[in-house]
Motif scaffolding. Sequence first.
Motif, PDB file in Angstrom:
ATOM      1  N   GLY A   1       0.795  -1.220   0.000  1.00 49.44           N
ATOM      2  CA  GLY A   1       0.000   0.000   0.000  1.00 49.44           C
ATOM      3  C   GLY A   1       0.828   1.270   0.000  1.00 49.44           C
ATOM      4  N   GLY A   2       2.146   1.133  -0.205  1.00 49.80           N
ATOM      5  CA  GLY A   2       3.034   2.289  -0.239  1.00 49.80           C
ATOM      6  C   GLY A   2       3.434   2.811   1.130  1.00 49.80           C
ATOM      7  N   TRP A   3       3.225   1.992   2.202  1.00 45.89           N
ATOM      8  CA  TRP A   3       3.502   2.483   3.557  1.00 45.89           C
ATOM      9  C   TRP A   3       4.962   2.858   3.740  1.00 45.89           C
ATOM     10  N   ARG A   4       5.887   2.069   3.160  1.00 45.93           N
ATOM     11  CA  ARG A   4       7.308   2.369   3.351  1.00 45.93           C
ATOM     12  C   ARG A   4       7.680   3.691   2.691  1.00 45.93           C
ATOM     13  N   TRP A   5       7.092   3.934   1.533  1.00 46.60           N
ATOM     14  CA  TRP A   5       7.388   5.197   0.857  1.00 46.60           C
ATOM     15  C   TRP A   5       6.882   6.372   1.677  1.00 46.60           C
ATOM     16  N   TRP A   6       5.644   6.289   2.169  1.00 42.67           N
ATOM     17  CA  TRP A   6       5.080   7.386   2.955  1.00 42.67           C
ATOM     18  C   TRP A   6       5.856   7.634   4.242  1.00 42.67           C
ATOM     19  N   LEU A   7       6.153   6.574   4.987  1.00 39.94           N
ATOM     20  CA  LEU A   7       6.758   6.741   6.311  1.00 39.94           C
ATOM     21  C   LEU A   7       8.263   6.974   6.257  1.00 39.94           C
ATOM     22  N   VAL A   8       8.954   6.198   5.416  1.00 38.29           N
ATOM     23  CA  VAL A   8      10.423   6.247   5.404  1.00 38.29           C
ATOM     24  C   VAL A   8      10.943   7.221   4.351  1.00 38.29           C
ATOM     25  N   ASP A   9      10.556   7.004   3.100  1.00 36.88           N
ATOM     26  CA  ASP A   9      11.124   7.806   2.011  1.00 36.88           C
ATOM     27  C   ASP A   9      10.631   9.247   2.011  1.00 36.88           C
ATOM     28  N   LEU A  10       9.404   9.477   2.477  1.00 36.65           N
ATOM     29  CA  LEU A  10       8.849  10.831   2.450  1.00 36.65           C
ATOM     30  C   LEU A  10       8.957  11.525   3.809  1.00 36.65           C
ATOM     31  N   LEU A  11       8.213  11.016   4.803  1.00 36.27           N
ATOM     32  CA  LEU A  11       8.132  11.718   6.088  1.00 36.27           C
ATOM     33  C   LEU A  11       9.443  11.669   6.863  1.00 36.27           C
ATOM     34  N   TRP A  12       9.977  10.451   7.060  1.00 35.94           N
ATOM     35  CA  TRP A  12      11.195  10.363   7.865  1.00 35.94           C
ATOM     36  C   TRP A  12      12.405  10.953   7.142  1.00 35.94           C
ATOM     37  N   ALA A  13      12.539  10.685   5.854  1.00 32.00           N
ATOM     38  CA  ALA A  13      13.700  11.209   5.115  1.00 32.00           C
ATOM     39  C   ALA A  13      13.741  12.733   5.200  1.00 32.00           C
ATOM     40  N   THR A  14      12.583  13.380   5.093  1.00 29.84           N
ATOM     41  CA  THR A  14      12.538  14.838   5.137  1.00 29.84           C
ATOM     42  C   THR A  14      12.738  15.369   6.552  1.00 29.84           C
ATOM     43  N   ALA A  15      11.871  14.932   7.463  1.00 29.27           N
ATOM     44  CA  ALA A  15      11.946  15.433   8.844  1.00 29.27           C
ATOM     45  C   ALA A  15      13.229  14.989   9.526  1.00 29.27           C
ATOM     46  N   GLY A  16      13.606  13.721   9.316  1.00 30.69           N
ATOM     47  CA  GLY A  16      14.815  13.198   9.949  1.00 30.69           C
ATOM     48  C   GLY A  16      16.068  13.894   9.469  1.00 30.69           C
ATOM     49  N   GLY A  17      16.138  14.181   8.166  1.00 31.91           N
ATOM     50  CA  GLY A  17      17.304  14.876   7.640  1.00 31.91           C
ATOM     51  C   GLY A  17      17.463  16.257   8.241  1.00 31.91           C
ATOM     52  N   LEU A  18      16.365  17.007   8.295  1.00 31.67           N
ATOM     53  CA  LEU A  18      16.420  18.346   8.882  1.00 31.67           C
ATOM     54  C   LEU A  18      16.775  18.287  10.366  1.00 31.67           C
ATOM     55  N   LEU A  19      16.194  17.332  11.080  1.00 34.19           N
ATOM     56  CA  LEU A  19      16.451  17.208  12.517  1.00 34.19           C
ATOM     57  C   LEU A  19      17.903  16.838  12.796  1.00 34.19           C
ATOM     58  N   ILE A  20      18.407  15.852  12.077  1.00 37.25           N
ATOM     59  CA  ILE A  20      19.794  15.403  12.287  1.00 37.25           C
ATOM     60  C   ILE A  20      20.775  16.537  12.009  1.00 37.25           C
ATOM     61  N   GLY A  21      20.603  17.220  10.879  1.00 38.07           N
ATOM     62  CA  GLY A  21      21.503  18.309  10.534  1.00 38.07           C
ATOM     63  C   GLY A  21      21.445  19.448  11.526  1.00 38.07           C
TER      64      GLY A  21
END
Length: 433
Positions: free
Chosen positions: A186-206
């Motif tokens: 159902g695209g869950w990995r794309w929504w949670l990992v590739d979209l939400l986490w990749a964006t928010a996580g990248g900004l947070l880590i940096g």
Amino acid sequence: MSIPLWSLLLGFLLIIMVMAGTLLSRLLLSSAMVYLCVGYSLGPGGLGVITFDPIRHADGLERAAEVAVLISLFNVGLKMGAVPLYDRRWMLPLRLALTSMTVTVGLITAIGVWGLGLSVGAAVLLGGILAPTDPVLASGVQTESEKHPDRLRFSLSGEGGLNDGTAFPFVMLGLGLLGLHDLGAGGWRWWLVDLLWATAGGLLIGAVMGALIGRLVVRLRTRHHLAVGLDEFLSLGLMAMAYGVAQLCLASAFLAVFAAGLALQRVREQPQPGTASLSPESGVKGHAYRELATHSHHASATMANAVLGFNEQLEKLAELAMVLLVGALLPSVVTWPALWWFIALLFIVLRSLAVAAGTLGESMPMQQRAMICWFGIRGIGSIFYLMFAIRQGVSTPLAEQLIALTLMTVAVSIVVHGVSVLPMMKWYERHES
């Protein structure tokens, strides 16, 4: 070609660019245009000195483009960090990097399917590759490090700094639709990992790494007179750490490095009790670096300025290397009629529609909106995502189409935006003044 000849060629090119820099501006030429021509002449279309195959050498080309983009993103973050995060100036670059980016991907996908005959997955992938604007080649419109920058420059810089990272989910979506990446049920990995986490996580880590390391260095300098100097190592080290942590955590390394530069610039001074600022009326001119770097009222600004100065020179070298490679790769492009109308459509129509959607309801002068529509510069970020897609295993026929579309789009952007940036920015500045 032997190493001594390579050294001679590179040295000659660098010295010529130093000596001819002012002349190029008078001739309405950008340095990238010169690098592109030199690269083409050194490639298979000329002397045959540089003979890279974009499919066979995709791994090396991907790494080179990635390094160039990381350097530029860190530089843009440093320049934009002087503006407070609660300042309304941030709204426009955020809307351009999110809304306009998404609309651009959607429009390119539609054109790819109905106009170029691509599958949906290939069209989405093409949209992810070509949608981001470029921070590396946008030096003519980049903002300066100041608290009240020009809105146009700030918005274009912010868009280029953010959308190289926000394009990542669309590239992964395209690869997933082609069966080259796991999107999850159902695209869950794309929504949670590739979209939400990749964006928010990248900004947070940096942001966390830039703030922590910056504060630590300032405290060591002001309280113990340690860690003074080697600001070049601080720049490279922070970029490398933010990149490495983000990659290990499956977050966007591009957004992490951008946020690290942003956070480093925003590190506050740590004044000690009973101390005063140096020369409060005339500034800090005339004081030695070490005195400023260890002074509790000036250590943070001195650190950020030194890192920015080094990174700006590094960015110019990265631009030289990558545009030479783009020029050398152009002879490998197989053109077809649809290529030319697609590029014109992208620069004139699709970019304007995307900017209109992203700035809907935003109050700004007509000439400012027109400038944003025009300067959707495509460049090294697109080269990175192209090589990334090839390395993920796209079929050879599709790879050849993507290579032609991407390389020609970047080359045309270097020429048309390079020719127009100086006169248009001068016109804009006269109008603003």
